[in-house]
Design a protein around this motif. Sequence first.
Motif, PDB file in Angstrom:
ATOM      1  N   ALA A  52      21.352  52.514  12.657  1.00  0.00           N
ATOM      2  CA  ALA A  52      22.428  51.519  12.533  1.00  0.00           C
ATOM      3  C   ALA A  52      23.342  51.781  11.340  1.00  0.00           C
ATOM      4  CB  ALA A  52      21.817  50.124  12.401  1.00  0.00           C
ATOM      5  N   ALA A  53      22.902  52.654  10.437  1.00  0.00           N
ATOM      6  CA  ALA A  53      23.686  52.919   9.209  1.00  0.00           C
ATOM      7  C   ALA A  53      24.928  53.746   9.524  1.00  0.00           C
ATOM      8  CB  ALA A  53      22.820  53.658   8.197  1.00  0.00           C
ATOM      9  N   PRO A  54      25.992  53.542   8.753  1.00  0.00           N
ATOM     10  CA  PRO A  54      27.196  54.383   8.923  1.00  0.00           C
ATOM     11  C   PRO A  54      26.880  55.808   8.474  1.00  0.00           C
ATOM     12  CG  PRO A  54      27.398  53.043   6.943  1.00  0.00           C
ATOM     13  CD  PRO A  54      26.137  52.603   7.619  1.00  0.00           C
ATOM     14  N   PRO A  55      27.694  56.797   8.858  1.00  0.00           N
ATOM     15  CA  PRO A  55      27.435  58.171   8.396  1.00  0.00           C
ATOM     16  C   PRO A  55      27.456  58.238   6.866  1.00  0.00           C
ATOM     17  CG  PRO A  55      29.188  58.134  10.050  1.00  0.00           C
ATOM     18  CD  PRO A  55      28.911  56.711   9.682  1.00  0.00           C
ATOM     19  N   PRO A  56      26.624  59.099   6.263  1.00  0.00           N
ATOM     20  CA  PRO A  56      26.595  59.197   4.799  1.00  0.00           C
ATOM     21  C   PRO A  56      27.772  60.012   4.254  1.00  0.00           C
ATOM     22  CG  PRO A  56      24.987  60.695   5.742  1.00  0.00           C
ATOM     23  CD  PRO A  56      25.618  59.973   6.892  1.00  0.00           C
ATOM     24  N   ILE A  57      28.956  59.412   4.355  1.00  0.00           N
ATOM     25  CA  ILE A  57      30.167  60.045   3.810  1.00  0.00           C
ATOM     26  C   ILE A  57      30.906  59.003   2.984  1.00  0.00           C
ATOM     27  CG2 ILE A  57      30.475  61.833   5.574  1.00  0.00           C
ATOM     28  CD1 ILE A  57      32.416  59.988   7.032  1.00  0.00           C
ATOM     29  N   PHE A  58      31.461  59.435   1.864  1.00  0.00           N
ATOM     30  CA  PHE A  58      32.109  58.501   0.943  1.00  0.00           C
ATOM     31  C   PHE A  58      33.511  59.006   0.613  1.00  0.00           C
ATOM     32  CE2 PHE A  58      27.505  58.986  -0.060  1.00  0.00           C
ATOM     33  CZ  PHE A  58      27.076  57.851   0.620  1.00  0.00           C
ATOM     34  N   PRO A  59      34.460  58.823   1.544  1.00  0.00           N
ATOM     35  CA  PRO A  59      35.784  59.424   1.407  1.00  0.00           C
ATOM     36  C   PRO A  59      36.556  58.988   0.159  1.00  0.00           C
ATOM     37  CG  PRO A  59      35.700  57.916   3.293  1.00  0.00           C
ATOM     38  CD  PRO A  59      34.306  58.095   2.818  1.00  0.00           C
ATOM     39  N   ASP A  60      36.266  57.788  -0.350  1.00  0.00           N
ATOM     40  CA  ASP A  60      37.043  57.280  -1.483  1.00  0.00           C
ATOM     41  C   ASP A  60      36.329  57.478  -2.821  1.00  0.00           C
ATOM     42  OD1 ASP A  60      35.020  55.539  -0.788  1.00  0.00           O
ATOM     43  OD2 ASP A  60      36.137  53.730  -1.334  1.00  0.00           O
ATOM     44  N   ALA A  61      35.154  58.142  -2.808  1.00  0.00           N
ATOM     45  CA  ALA A  61      34.354  58.265  -4.029  1.00  0.00           C
ATOM     46  C   ALA A  61      34.774  59.472  -4.869  1.00  0.00           C
ATOM     47  CB  ALA A  61      32.881  58.374  -3.676  1.00  0.00           C
ATOM     48  N   GLU A  62      34.780  59.281  -6.191  1.00  0.00           N
ATOM     49  CA  GLU A  62      34.967  60.398  -7.117  1.00  0.00           C
ATOM     50  C   GLU A  62      33.664  61.205  -7.114  1.00  0.00           C
ATOM     51  OE1 GLU A  62      37.733  61.147  -8.808  1.00  0.00           O
ATOM     52  OE2 GLU A  62      38.781  59.412  -7.955  1.00  0.00           O
ATOM     53  N   LEU A  63      33.767  62.500  -7.398  1.00  0.00           N
ATOM     54  CA  LEU A  63      32.599  63.384  -7.342  1.00  0.00           C
ATOM     55  C   LEU A  63      31.436  62.871  -8.195  1.00  0.00           C
ATOM     56  CD1 LEU A  63      32.065  65.997  -5.765  1.00  0.00           C
ATOM     57  CD2 LEU A  63      32.576  67.266  -7.854  1.00  0.00           C
ATOM     58  N   GLN A  64      31.744  62.368  -9.390  1.00  0.00           N
ATOM     59  CA  GLN A  64      30.677  61.910 -10.283  1.00  0.00           C
ATOM     60  C   GLN A  64      30.000  60.626  -9.794  1.00  0.00           C
ATOM     61  OE1 GLN A  64      33.890  62.040 -11.127  1.00  0.00           O
ATOM     62  NE2 GLN A  64      34.555  60.202 -12.229  1.00  0.00           N
ATOM     63  N   ASP A  65      30.671  59.904  -8.875  1.00  0.00           N
ATOM     64  CA  ASP A  65      30.112  58.647  -8.359  1.00  0.00           C
ATOM     65  C   ASP A  65      29.240  58.838  -7.113  1.00  0.00           C
ATOM     66  OD1 ASP A  65      31.513  57.320 -10.355  1.00  0.00           O
ATOM     67  OD2 ASP A  65      33.275  57.026  -9.082  1.00  0.00           O
ATOM     68  N   ILE A  66      29.267  60.044  -6.541  1.00  0.00           N
ATOM     69  CA  ILE A  66      28.563  60.281  -5.278  1.00  0.00           C
ATOM     70  C   ILE A  66      27.054  60.046  -5.371  1.00  0.00           C
ATOM     71  CG2 ILE A  66      27.931  62.112  -3.614  1.00  0.00           C
ATOM     72  CD1 ILE A  66      30.929  62.916  -3.666  1.00  0.00           C
ATOM     73  N   PRO A  67      26.346  60.530  -6.427  1.00  0.00           N
ATOM     74  CA  PRO A  67      24.899  60.250  -6.494  1.00  0.00           C
ATOM     75  C   PRO A  67      24.561  58.759  -6.412  1.00  0.00           C
ATOM     76  CG  PRO A  67      25.468  61.957  -8.058  1.00  0.00           C
ATOM     77  CD  PRO A  67      26.773  61.438  -7.508  1.00  0.00           C
ATOM     78  N   GLN A  68      25.369  57.923  -7.080  1.00  0.00           N
ATOM     79  CA  GLN A  68      25.128  56.477  -7.021  1.00  0.00           C
ATOM     80  C   GLN A  68      25.411  55.932  -5.618  1.00  0.00           C
ATOM     81  OE1 GLN A  68      23.832  54.406  -9.514  1.00  0.00           O
ATOM     82  NE2 GLN A  68      23.688  52.983  -7.793  1.00  0.00           N
ATOM     83  N   ARG A  69      26.432  56.456  -4.967  1.00  0.00           N
ATOM     84  CA  ARG A  69      26.761  56.012  -3.602  1.00  0.00           C
ATOM     85  C   ARG A  69      25.654  56.398  -2.625  1.00  0.00           C
ATOM     86  NH1 ARG A  69      32.437  54.983  -3.216  1.00  0.00           N
ATOM     87  NH2 ARG A  69      32.116  54.455  -1.029  1.00  0.00           N
ATOM     88  N   GLU A  70      25.092  57.592  -2.817  1.00  0.00           N
ATOM     89  CA  GLU A  70      23.964  58.043  -1.986  1.00  0.00           C
ATOM     90  C   GLU A  70      22.777  57.100  -2.166  1.00  0.00           C
ATOM     91  OE1 GLU A  70      24.724  62.885  -2.140  1.00  0.00           O
ATOM     92  OE2 GLU A  70      23.450  61.944  -3.642  1.00  0.00           O
ATOM     93  N   PHE A  71      22.480  56.804  -3.426  1.00  0.00           N
ATOM     94  CA  PHE A  71      21.384  55.892  -3.772  1.00  0.00           C
ATOM     95  C   PHE A  71      21.576  54.544  -3.087  1.00  0.00           C
ATOM     96  CE2 PHE A  71      19.394  52.676  -6.484  1.00  0.00           C
ATOM     97  CZ  PHE A  71      18.145  53.218  -6.782  1.00  0.00           C
ATOM     98  N   ASP A  72      22.786  53.991  -3.177  1.00  0.00           N
ATOM     99  CA  ASP A  72      23.099  52.683  -2.583  1.00  0.00           C
ATOM    100  C   ASP A  72      22.996  52.722  -1.053  1.00  0.00           C
ATOM    101  OD1 ASP A  72      23.570  51.786  -5.150  1.00  0.00           O
ATOM    102  OD2 ASP A  72      25.758  51.955  -5.016  1.00  0.00           O
TER     103      ASP A  72
END
Length: 215
Positions: A52-72
């Motif tokens: 049910a989760a959306p694809p793990p892609i973060f188009p608006d994220a800065e590179l340094q913020d990606i690890p936190q977005r993955e975690f979330d």
Amino acid sequence: MEQPKVIFLDAVGTLFDVKGSVGEVYSQIAQEFGVTVSAETLNTAFIKSFKAAPPPIFPDAELQDIPQREFDWWRIIALNTFESAGVLKEFSDFSAFFSELYIHFGTAEPWFVYPDVLPALINWRRLGVTLGVLSNFDSRIYSVLQGLGLREFFTSVTISTQVRAAKPDPQIFAIALDKHKCSPEAAWHIGDSVVEDYHGAKAAGLRGVWINRGK
């Protein structure tokens, strides 16, 4: 059949997989936090939550913020899993539990390498074929590959969270190919998903190879 210049491989379900099941790992670590729930219940809930989760892609994220977005992203899946299993309220500190769970999956401990993988990688390297990982995984792929003794075989690692595209989107294949300055026709992609790996690769112009792990 002409030898490919590059072979890309999917990660989970192709190179390696979870020992037992995700539900078993969730259940074992939950037990350490005083929450008892069966592995079967958690595994069923996890599969439903993951799908049910959306694809793990973060188009608006800065590179340094990606690890936190993955975690979330994974935290929501875990929350929904335990909510669905009816035991979320039993955790006194779900954040502490999830942090341990997340770190655990970034190590070699919960994973096993399929027995046919190492001989295949050694053989392809002997034949002079360049290898890359192409996966809808997250940044923990680097530590997992390292821990499992696989990192040295791969010239490139392309993951959805870092390139803002997930299989079967042709974009992720194009990005992976560009790292090797390789045309789609000169590359293969091997994976365990008919939709993401086989059809995704074919739509992007690569030779798609479906590996059926018998699940």
